[in-house]
Scaffold this motif. Sequence first.
Motif, short mmCIF file in Angstrom:
data_model
loop_
_atom_site.label_atom_id
_atom_site.label_comp_id
_atom_site.label_asym_id
_atom_site.label_seq_id
_atom_site.Cartn_x
_atom_site.Cartn_y
_atom_site.Cartn_z
N MET A 1 43.98 -12.25 -7.40
CA MET A 1 42.74 -12.35 -6.65
C MET A 1 42.17 -13.75 -6.81
SD MET A 1 39.28 -10.09 -7.20
CE MET A 1 38.79 -9.30 -5.70
N ASN A 2 41.78 -14.36 -5.73
CA ASN A 2 41.18 -15.69 -5.79
C ASN A 2 39.80 -15.61 -6.41
OD1 ASN A 2 43.37 -16.86 -4.56
ND2 ASN A 2 42.52 -16.73 -2.50
N ALA A 3 39.37 -16.73 -7.00
CA ALA A 3 38.04 -16.77 -7.59
C ALA A 3 36.99 -16.61 -6.49
CB ALA A 3 37.83 -18.09 -8.31
N PRO A 4 35.98 -15.78 -6.73
CA PRO A 4 34.94 -15.60 -5.72
C PRO A 4 34.18 -16.90 -5.46
CG PRO A 4 34.57 -14.17 -7.65
CD PRO A 4 35.77 -15.00 -7.93
N SER A 5 33.71 -17.04 -4.23
CA SER A 5 32.96 -18.24 -3.87
C SER A 5 31.58 -17.90 -3.32
CB SER A 5 33.75 -19.06 -2.84
OG SER A 5 34.01 -18.27 -1.69
N ASP A 6 31.21 -16.63 -3.37
CA ASP A 6 29.87 -16.24 -2.94
C ASP A 6 29.45 -14.98 -3.71
OD1 ASP A 6 31.07 -14.00 -1.70
OD2 ASP A 6 31.03 -14.92 0.29
N ARG A 7 28.18 -14.61 -3.55
CA ARG A 7 27.61 -13.50 -4.32
C ARG A 7 28.36 -12.20 -4.07
NH1 ARG A 7 21.56 -11.43 -3.41
NH2 ARG A 7 22.56 -10.76 -1.50
N ASP A 8 28.64 -11.90 -2.80
CA ASP A 8 29.34 -10.65 -2.50
C ASP A 8 30.72 -10.61 -3.13
OD1 ASP A 8 27.14 -9.77 -1.09
OD2 ASP A 8 27.96 -10.27 0.88
N GLY A 9 31.43 -11.72 -3.08
CA GLY A 9 32.75 -11.79 -3.70
C GLY A 9 32.67 -11.63 -5.21
N LEU A 10 31.65 -12.23 -5.82
CA LEU A 10 31.46 -12.10 -7.26
C LEU A 10 31.21 -10.64 -7.65
CD1 LEU A 10 31.11 -13.34 -10.09
CD2 LEU A 10 28.71 -13.81 -9.48
N ASN A 127 22.80 -16.62 -2.82
CA ASN A 127 24.09 -17.31 -2.80
C ASN A 127 23.93 -18.74 -3.27
OD1 ASN A 127 26.52 -16.15 -2.23
ND2 ASN A 127 26.49 -16.63 -0.06
N ASP A 128 22.85 -19.39 -2.83
CA ASP A 128 22.61 -20.78 -3.22
C ASP A 128 22.39 -20.90 -4.72
OD1 ASP A 128 22.29 -23.58 -2.36
OD2 ASP A 128 20.23 -23.31 -3.10
N ASP A 129 21.62 -19.97 -5.30
CA ASP A 129 21.41 -19.97 -6.76
C ASP A 129 22.75 -19.90 -7.49
OD1 ASP A 129 18.62 -19.84 -6.44
OD2 ASP A 129 18.55 -17.66 -6.76
N LEU A 130 23.62 -19.03 -7.01
CA LEU A 130 24.87 -18.74 -7.69
C LEU A 130 25.97 -19.77 -7.43
CD1 LEU A 130 24.91 -14.91 -7.03
CD2 LEU A 130 24.66 -15.99 -9.27
N TYR A 131 26.03 -20.30 -6.21
CA TYR A 131 27.16 -21.16 -5.83
C TYR A 131 26.76 -22.47 -5.16
CZ TYR A 131 30.30 -17.40 -7.10
OH TYR A 131 30.98 -16.45 -7.81
N GLY A 132 25.47 -22.73 -5.01
CA GLY A 132 25.03 -23.90 -4.25
C GLY A 132 24.99 -25.20 -5.02
N MET A 141 26.68 -21.35 -11.43
CA MET A 141 26.27 -20.16 -12.18
C MET A 141 27.22 -19.00 -11.87
SD MET A 141 22.72 -17.97 -12.00
CE MET A 141 21.68 -19.23 -12.73
N GLY A 142 27.55 -18.83 -10.61
CA GLY A 142 28.44 -17.74 -10.23
C GLY A 142 29.80 -17.84 -10.89
N ARG A 143 30.32 -19.05 -10.94
CA ARG A 143 31.64 -19.25 -11.56
C ARG A 143 31.57 -19.00 -13.06
NH1 ARG A 143 36.80 -18.72 -11.18
NH2 ARG A 143 38.07 -20.58 -11.24
N MET A 144 30.50 -19.43 -13.73
CA MET A 144 30.37 -19.17 -15.16
C MET A 144 30.23 -17.68 -15.45
SD MET A 144 30.81 -21.95 -16.82
CE MET A 144 30.29 -21.43 -18.46
#
Length: 170
Positions: A1-10, A127-132, A141-144
Motif C-alpha cells: 500500500m502506498n503512503a497516504p497523501s491526504d486525510r481520508d487515505g491516512l 487536509n492542509d493541517d495534516l499534509y499541507g 503531520m499526517g506522515r509522522m
Amino acid sequence: MNAPSDRDGLLKSIDLNFDKLIIELRAIPLSVVDEQSLEGHAKGTQMSVANLAAYLVGWNELVLKWLDRDAAGEPVDLPETGFRWNELGRLAQKFYHDYEDVPYPQLIERLEAAKGRIVSLIEAHSNDDLYGRPWYGKWTMGRMIQFNTSSPYANARGRLRKWLKTKSVA
C-alpha cells in the motif's frame, strides 16, 4: 500500500492495518502472551506478544502526546524526551517496562482506545493541517502519524503471523 497523501487515505490506512492487527492480537491465547519468543525490536532480542502490545500502546500514546502538545502550542519532543531516533530499541524497552504490570486484555483495550482517539484527532484536522506543510523536519503531520501508527500496525501483524507459523497456536 502506498503512503497516504491526504486525510481520508491516512484514516483508511490506519483503520485497515489496525483492523487486521487487532484480530490477530485478540486470537492469541492468554497462556502464551508472556512467552519471550517473538523477535524483539532491538537486534538480537526476544519479546513477548504482551511486549509487542505494550510497544504499540506506547507509540500510540506518544503520538497522542505529540498531537496534544502541538494543539496546546507547546514544543513537541520527537520521538520522546530523552530519546533520539537512533535509540528506538531503547525506547521499545521503555515501553515494555512502562506497561509490564498491565494485563494483556487491558493492553488491548488501551491500544483500541488510543487508536480511537488518534482517529478522532485526525478527523478534527484539515487536509492542509495534516499534509499541507512540514511539521517535523521535512515530514508532514499526517506522515509522522502514519509512520507511528499504520506502519507499526502492519509490521506488528507481520511479526505475529511469522511467530504463529513457528507455534502450534492458530
